[in-house]
Design a protein around this motif. Structure first.
Motif, PDB file in Angstrom:
ATOM      1  N   MET A 144     -40.396  38.392  77.379  1.00 39.49           N
ATOM      2  CA  MET A 144     -39.216  37.810  78.012  1.00 39.49           C
ATOM      3  C   MET A 144     -38.816  38.624  79.238  1.00 39.49           C
ATOM      4  N   LEU A 194     -39.914  40.745  73.200  1.00 42.07           N
ATOM      5  CA  LEU A 194     -38.882  41.113  74.180  1.00 42.07           C
ATOM      6  C   LEU A 194     -39.528  41.468  75.510  1.00 42.07           C
ATOM      7  N   LEU A 226     -27.666  46.383  69.162  1.00 45.42           N
ATOM      8  CA  LEU A 226     -26.828  45.659  70.132  1.00 45.42           C
ATOM      9  C   LEU A 226     -25.375  46.124  70.044  1.00 45.42           C
ATOM     10  N   LEU A 251     -27.513  39.385  77.016  1.00 41.70           N
ATOM     11  CA  LEU A 251     -28.388  40.200  76.160  1.00 41.70           C
ATOM     12  C   LEU A 251     -28.401  39.696  74.704  1.00 41.70           C
ATOM     13  N   PRO A 252     -27.248  39.399  74.103  1.00 43.40           N
ATOM     14  CA  PRO A 252     -27.300  38.820  72.748  1.00 43.40           C
ATOM     15  C   PRO A 252     -28.158  37.559  72.679  1.00 43.40           C
ATOM     16  N   HIS A 253     -28.088  36.734  73.706  1.00 45.71           N
ATOM     17  CA  HIS A 253     -28.904  35.523  73.673  1.00 45.71           C
ATOM     18  C   HIS A 253     -30.396  35.861  73.717  1.00 45.71           C
ATOM     19  N   LEU A 254     -30.737  36.813  74.581  1.00 50.11           N
ATOM     20  CA  LEU A 254     -32.129  37.252  74.697  1.00 50.11           C
ATOM     21  C   LEU A 254     -32.649  37.769  73.355  1.00 50.11           C
ATOM     22  N   LEU A 255     -31.839  38.596  72.688  1.00 44.08           N
ATOM     23  CA  LEU A 255     -32.243  39.176  71.403  1.00 44.08           C
ATOM     24  C   LEU A 255     -32.339  38.126  70.311  1.00 44.08           C
ATOM     25  N   THR A 311     -24.104  37.604  66.575  1.00 46.06           N
ATOM     26  CA  THR A 311     -25.376  38.321  66.674  1.00 46.06           C
ATOM     27  C   THR A 311     -25.289  39.729  66.086  1.00 46.06           C
TER      28      THR A 311
END
Lengths: 286, 286
Positions: free
Chosen positions: B258, B255, B203, A195-199, B222
């Motif tokens: 994705m 988002l 996050l 999820l961090p990578h996606l964001l 992040t």
């Protein structure tokens, strides 16, 4: 005194000598428990770099040859290549050869390999939670695993003696080890890594070129991992699809709560959300 | 040779001696153009720290007294206090006194101040794009503005001579300067600073306590800025509400693209999105 067979590996093969593979080689050579460290890869340049940096003792463009000579093999290749490689190479190995990996997803990999190996060859899934957006053996670091956590993911079908050896392997590289099921691993890592990578990628992706000059350390920290290799991350997102979507949907609920608080100028709700998040972030340390 | 009145400030007052205010003091003292640096704040502890770290020469719990003695005043207080402070304090000052600020939003602040000052006192909005999630003068750094960008936001009503002096001020602290309108600044910073904070906080906010141990450097990078002070950020989000919501909605579109690519297992679409984002992030440097 430990039995020599338990405390040393005659030939350790590392398939994929990038940052992770190279760091495993350096750490193993420093710890001194692998008599030979063989590195296999498809690019002569990476193998040359790995040799030059002392990550490996011998380089192999022919992965079959490296694996044939090895007693313990670690796959540090993209997650969507590991199943095919392990299942394809296992028949070349002597009985007693042990396979593990360093892939960021575990359910698909473990399910695709278990039951498909010849008798006497074992696979145990692993994931060292260490790494970087950097790439290549020139960024390898023999202390990369020091004090970090490696998740090892046996199933009821995994040979317990193999699990012990793989746990011991990561510990000898300096890592702490935690045992989880592949599914537990994948749900956890969807939240803590995928999820961090996606964001980070989404945020970097919406920045217009005209605003690049107006970014400071906050934007840079928040998007740093978006520099990771796209093909690696496409593989990870697709292999861990259900857990990644679940984590993303949780995040979207939270973002929507923040959006609603801003829209309604609800200072208390916004402050509460920011305060709870700060508490969590502060608890993680730098 | 510059005229002495142009090249030195007899008394520089900094209202709010935290990380930014303290760094301004250190940088001004290092550059040597302020004969006296007065620090004003509500907490004796911060003032003591600022004195101990050499950020200021004299400390004032009474902000009125500091501002009364000053020729040039920089407000480094939360964005939702700046209007009230500047408008309230300006009548105490000699004609020719210059006010600026370091707030992360500009439209509301500039609109709330311009037209509400006595004759002879000027305000020019500023925002140095430097900072940290850390807090307090003990983290102050005299090189904080070095090679960084400060945005200065005059309007057609702003005194051009005052703009020149404020631009010169930031340059003397080592900063580059860019002139933008308050609205341009706010739309840009919504994307480059406020949106990253919103995402980092969201996050961090969805991470369950049980998964803290499974975070690595990616999650930490992040979410780093989620450690910022909630009350500061509540003020920023609410003051820059329309631009923050616009930036958030842009991000949600990305988002969602994705999400759709992952859901549909559309490797090409996902790879394209990740590749474009990586290109942008790589262009920013570390």
């Amino acid at each position: 005194m430990p039995h020599p067979d338990e405390s040393s590996i005659p030939a350790l093969a590392i398939v994929g000598v990038g940052l992770i593979g190279g760091s495993i080689g350096l750490a193993a050579k420093k710890a001194g428990f692998a008599r030979r460290v063989l590195g296999a890869g498809r690019q002569q340049k990476s193998l040359d770099d790995a040799l030059a940096h002392g990550c490996i003792d011998e380089a192999f463009l022919d992965v079959k040859e490296a694996v044939r000579q090895a007693n313990f093999v670690v796959f540090c290749t993209p997650v969507d290549r590991i199943i095919e490689q392990v299942v394809g190479l296992a028949p070349l190995c002597d009985s007693g050869t042990l396979f593990t990996d360093a892939g960021s997803t575990k359910s698909a990999i473990v399910a695709g390999i278990e039951g498909n190996l010849p008798p006497g060859v074992s696979f145990v899934g692993s994931h060292p939670l260490a790494g970087s957006e950097k790439r290549g053996p020139k960024f390898a670091d023999g202390a990369l695993f020091h004090e970090r956590l490696t998740v090892v993911t046996p199933t009821p079908r995994t040979d317990p003696a193999a699990v012990e050896q793989v746990v011991a392997f990561w510990r000898r590289l300096g890592s702490r080890v935690r045992i989880m099921t592949p599914a537990e691993h994948d749900r956890a890592l969807a939240m803590t890594s995928h999820l961090p990578h996606l964001l980070a990628s989404a945020l970097a992706g919406v920045l217009p070129e005209s605003l690049r000059e107006l970014t400071a350390s906050g934007f840079r920290d928040t998007t740093r991992i978006a520099s990771g290799e796209p093909e690696l991350w496409t593989g990870i997102f697709l292999q861990n699809r259900p857990a990644v979507l679940e984590a993303l949907d949780l995040l979207l609920v939270r973002l929507n709560a923040m959006r609603t608080a801003i829209l309604a100028e609800d200072r208390t709700a916004l402050d509460d959300l920011l305060t709870q998040a700060k508490r969590t972030r502060d608890a993680l340390g730098s």
